[in-house]
Scaffold this motif. Structure first.
Motif, PDB file in Angstrom:
ATOM      1  N   SER A   1      -0.603  -0.455   6.968  1.00  0.00           N
ATOM      2  CA  SER A   1      -1.739   0.414   6.640  1.00  0.00           C
ATOM      3  C   SER A   1      -2.649  -0.276   5.630  1.00  0.00           C
ATOM      4  O   SER A   1      -3.694   0.245   5.278  1.00  0.00           O
ATOM      5  CB  SER A   1      -1.244   1.756   6.100  1.00  0.00           C
TER       6      SER A   1
ATOM      7  N   LYS B   1      -1.453  -1.694   2.550  1.00  0.00           N
ATOM      8  CA  LYS B   1      -0.988  -1.542   1.163  1.00  0.00           C
ATOM      9  C   LYS B   1      -1.035  -2.879   0.414  1.00  0.00           C
ATOM     10  O   LYS B   1      -1.616  -2.981  -0.654  1.00  0.00           O
ATOM     11  CB  LYS B   1       0.465  -1.024   1.135  1.00  0.00           C
ATOM     12  N   SER B   2      -0.421  -3.883   1.032  1.00  0.00           N
ATOM     13  CA  SER B   2      -0.328  -5.175   0.341  1.00  0.00           C
ATOM     14  C   SER B   2      -1.709  -5.815   0.198  1.00  0.00           C
ATOM     15  O   SER B   2      -2.018  -6.419  -0.832  1.00  0.00           O
ATOM     16  CB  SER B   2       0.619  -6.105   1.098  1.00  0.00           C
TER      17      SER B   2
ATOM     18  N   ARG C   1       2.551 -10.719   0.606  1.00  0.00           N
ATOM     19  CA  ARG C   1       2.353 -11.154   1.984  1.00  0.00           C
ATOM     20  C   ARG C   1       1.749 -10.019   2.803  1.00  0.00           C
ATOM     21  O   ARG C   1       2.125  -8.864   2.644  1.00  0.00           O
ATOM     22  CB  ARG C   1       3.694 -11.558   2.592  1.00  0.00           C
ATOM     23  N   THR C   2       0.837 -10.350   3.696  1.00  0.00           N
ATOM     24  CA  THR C   2       0.236  -9.306   4.532  1.00  0.00           C
ATOM     25  C   THR C   2       0.324  -9.727   5.999  1.00  0.00           C
ATOM     26  O   THR C   2       0.514 -10.903   6.301  1.00  0.00           O
ATOM     27  CB  THR C   2      -1.261  -9.106   4.193  1.00  0.00           C
TER      28      THR C   2
ATOM     29  N   GLN D   1       0.032  -8.097  10.450  1.00  0.00           N
ATOM     30  CA  GLN D   1       0.000  -6.975  11.393  1.00  0.00           C
ATOM     31  C   GLN D   1       1.378  -6.371  11.661  1.00  0.00           C
ATOM     32  O   GLN D   1       1.547  -5.177  11.737  1.00  0.00           O
ATOM     33  CB  GLN D   1      -0.625  -7.403  12.729  1.00  0.00           C
TER      34      GLN D   1
ATOM     35  N   SER E   1      -6.913   3.997   5.033  1.00  0.00           N
ATOM     36  CA  SER E   1      -7.451   2.646   4.904  1.00  0.00           C
ATOM     37  C   SER E   1      -7.873   2.108   6.283  1.00  0.00           C
ATOM     38  O   SER E   1      -7.674   2.769   7.291  1.00  0.00           O
ATOM     39  CB  SER E   1      -6.372   1.774   4.287  1.00  0.00           C
TER      40      SER E   1
ATOM     41  N   SER F   1     -11.051  -2.819   3.505  1.00  0.00           N
ATOM     42  CA  SER F   1     -11.107  -4.058   2.744  1.00  0.00           C
ATOM     43  C   SER F   1     -12.371  -4.820   3.107  1.00  0.00           C
ATOM     44  O   SER F   1     -12.566  -5.188   4.266  1.00  0.00           O
ATOM     45  CB  SER F   1      -9.869  -4.891   3.055  1.00  0.00           C
TER      46      SER F   1
HETATM   47  N1  LIG Z   1      -9.744  -4.510   9.597  1.00  0.00           N
HETATM   48  C1  LIG Z   1      -8.993  -4.339   8.531  1.00  0.00           C
HETATM   49  N2  LIG Z   1      -7.790  -4.925   8.475  1.00  0.00           N
HETATM   50  C2  LIG Z   1      -7.031  -4.729   7.369  1.00  0.00           C
HETATM   51  C3  LIG Z   1      -7.483  -3.912   6.301  1.00  0.00           C
HETATM   52  N3  LIG Z   1      -6.498  -3.909   5.352  1.00  0.00           N
HETATM   53  C4  LIG Z   1      -5.511  -4.690   5.822  1.00  0.00           C
HETATM   54  N4  LIG Z   1      -5.822  -5.181   7.036  1.00  0.00           N
HETATM   55  C5  LIG Z   1      -4.988  -6.017   7.871  1.00  0.00           C
HETATM   56  O1  LIG Z   1      -3.911  -5.224   8.342  1.00  0.00           O
HETATM   57  C6  LIG Z   1      -2.725  -5.964   8.382  1.00  0.00           C
HETATM   58  C7  LIG Z   1      -1.655  -5.257   7.588  1.00  0.00           C
HETATM   59  O2  LIG Z   1      -1.982  -5.260   6.225  1.00  0.00           O
HETATM   60  P1  LIG Z   1      -0.907  -5.249   5.076  1.00  0.00           P
HETATM   61  O3  LIG Z   1      -1.648  -5.244   3.792  1.00  0.00           O
HETATM   62  O4  LIG Z   1       0.119  -6.306   5.295  1.00  0.00           O
HETATM   63  O5  LIG Z   1      -0.246  -3.837   5.358  1.00  0.00           O
HETATM   64  P2  LIG Z   1       1.052  -3.202   4.705  1.00  0.00           P
HETATM   65  O6  LIG Z   1       2.146  -3.329   5.708  1.00  0.00           O
HETATM   66  O7  LIG Z   1       0.707  -1.784   4.494  1.00  0.00           O
HETATM   67  O8  LIG Z   1       1.328  -3.918   3.446  1.00  0.00           O
HETATM   68  C8  LIG Z   1      -3.046  -7.346   7.837  1.00  0.00           C
HETATM   69  O9  LIG Z   1      -3.196  -8.215   8.919  1.00  0.00           O
HETATM   70  C9  LIG Z   1      -4.350  -7.157   7.102  1.00  0.00           C
HETATM   71  O10 LIG Z   1      -5.116  -8.315   7.156  1.00  0.00           O
HETATM   72  C10 LIG Z   1      -8.773  -3.306   6.392  1.00  0.00           C
HETATM   73  O11 LIG Z   1      -9.224  -2.566   5.540  1.00  0.00           O
HETATM   74  N5  LIG Z   1      -9.472  -3.547   7.533  1.00  0.00           N
END
Ligand SMILES: Nc1nc2c(ncn2[C@@H]2O[C@H](COP(=O)(O)OP(=O)(O)O)[C@@H](O)[C@H]2O)c(=O)[nH]1
Ligand SMILES: [Mg+2]
Length: 449
Positions: A50, A52-53, A66-67, A69, A201, A240
């Motif tokens: 979503s 978060k990171s 780390r971020t 999909q 987000s 973002s």
């Molecule tokens: N299009 C878009 N992609 C995003 C956004 N925020 C995060 N992402 C992408 O979504 C994926 C998951 O983000 P991540 O921060 O790892 O999610 P987490 O699992 O919640 O920590 C990554 O590939 C990010 O680059 C956003 O606001 N817009």
């Protein structure tokens, strides 16, 4: 007002006035002590991917987390800053460190500990604050494979946190129910929703404005289902800015990300409030336990008084007539106490049988009380301990569910001699703390705000 000093004052007052009572009623002030121990905490939870990171990295201005999909990062990470430089501390060290508020997380087992760590980074705003990044919620089936109780872990972190950000993306707007329930149950009722911040987000991924509105609508529907309320809390719609390819014109929402960041930065200001809410909850839990014990002890004392009265009256009857009855059946004694009394020549030996009868009766009454009527009374109370007090508000009903087990254990272990303990005096102390000390603290933060 110096927050640190105020916190210290609250801590010492709780220590002085409440800790003996916590010990007395075998309830721990655990989370409270943990909260008072460390710095303000912001917990970020939500579905995986979503964002978060990504959001945390944005706050830090660096790629720390780390971020990706897929569910890339399946760990809980505390991110904070101190004077000892940068570095990672493994979960096993974190849960053993008495200076940190995470010692109780040991109970979640090895699997959890190996997915837990603390990162020290150099970021000025984290000197007086910590952010917790969490692995996202998976679906129910996969959830079982983690090897630890994820929901309970979330609940425990939420108890410590001064602010909980629930983040989800437009694609999974309908699936946050479990997460929400897990944290809501652990927060004090009186805190309302003010400790939870909702953020949707990745709104830049919506294909069109109507797509966005649909997702937002789904989310609102889900939220009202979960909270049971008709009013919708503020939901920050964010994205973002670093991501390219924007399908929508997002000018109107540009500021929301910044507002969300500001909200997070202001977490330390919620802290005293959070501490007071926690004390409020703990002390009200204690009050319920003391109330039950006080009621049951009073009941037991009444029952004992009745037994003594009955025992004594029967004892008197026995005292006067046992000799007569014995004589009627066995011919012994030759002269009863009653007869010698009437004849006016009583000898000490005439009292032997009546006195034995009196003592015997009192003994039987005592045994009857301790072996039968007192245990039976406790058993009855245990059948429905809720009836021993009035649960007049929703808050008290909620607290009851938290303490019911402890109350039951307390009742089961209640010794006869304990009914003389001053439960009522303890209860008075608790009520006084709630009405005087706690109110005074609330007044003080109100006068500052
Ligand atoms: N299009 C878009 N992609 C995003 C956004 N925020 C995060 N992402 C992408 O979504 C994926 C998951 O983000 P991540 O921060 O790892 O999610 P987490 O699992 O919640 O920590 C990554 O590939 C990010 O680059 C956003 O606001 N817009
Ligand atoms: Mg992540």
């Amino acid at each position: 007002m110096n927050e640190r000093e105020f916190q210290g004052e609250i801590e010492s007052r709780v220590q002085k006035k409440l800790s003996p009572l916590f010990t007395r009623y075998k309830t721990s002030s655990g989370s409270l002590r943990a909260i008072l121990k460390w710095k303000p905490i912001v917990l970020i939870i939500g579905n995986y991917s979503s964002g978060k990171s990504t959001f945390i990295n944005e706050l830090l201005g660096r790629e720390i987390q780390r971020t990706g999909q897929a569910p890339t990062d399946d760990s809980f990470t505390i991110i904070t800053s101190d004077s000892s430089g940068e570095g990672d501390i493994p979960g096993s060290t974190v849960v053993s460190d008495e200076n940190l508020p995470f010692t109780m997380f040991k109970n979640f087992g090895e699997q959890f500990i190996s997915h837990f760590s603390l990162k020290k980074v150099d970021a000025p705003f984290l000197k007086n604050m910590a952010i917790i990044d969490s692995p996202g919620m998976l679906d129910a089936v996969t959830e079982k494979d983690r090897g630890y109780n994820y929901m309970q872990v979330l609940g425990e972190f939420a108890t410590l946190a001064d602010l909980v950000v629930l983040m989800f993306d437009p694609h999974k707007a309908g699936t946050i129910k479990e997460t929400y329930t897990a944290i809501r149950d652990t927060l004090p009722e009186s805190s309302g929703e003010d400790r939870i911040v909702f953020a949707m987000s990745r709104i830049d991924e919506c294909d069109s404005l109507s797509d966005l509105v649909r997702s937002y609508g789904t989310l609102c529907w889900n939220l009202s289902q979960m909270t049971g309320r008709k009013d919708i809390p503020r939901i920050f719609l964010t994205y973002s800015a670093a991501m390219d390819e924007k399908k929508l014109n997002l000018e109107d929402w540009k500021g929301e990300r910044e507002e969300l960041k500001e909200k997070i930065m202001s977490a330390p200001a919620f802290r005293i409030n959070h501490i007071l809410q926690d004390i409020d909850r703990k002390v009200n839990e204690l009050k319920i336990i003391a109330e039950v014990m006080s009621r049951v002890s009073a009941k037991a004392r009444t029952l004992l008084a009745e037994t003594v009265k009955f025992g004594f009256l029967s004892g008197l009857l026995v005292f006067f007539f046992l000799g007569v009855v014995l004589q009627g059946f066995t011919g012994f004694p030759e002269k009863t106490m009653l007869a010698s009394l009437l004849a006016g020549n009583v000898q000490p030996q005439h009292f032997v049988i009546p006195l034995c009868g009196l003592c015997g009766t009192l003994l039987v009454a005592g045994l009857w009380f301790s072996k039968w009527s007192f245990p039976r009374m406790i058993k009855r109370c245990l059948q429905n301990p809720k009836n021993l007090l009035s649960l007049d508000t929703d808050y008290r009903k909620h607290l009851w569910t938290k303490v019911e087990e402890r109350v039951r254990r307390g009742l089961q272990g209640l010794r006869l001699r304990e009914i003389w303990f001053s439960h009522q005096a303890n209860l008075n102390k608790i009520v006084k703390f709630i009405n005087k000390d706690l109110q005074e603290f609330y007044e003080r933060i109100r006068s500052v705000n």
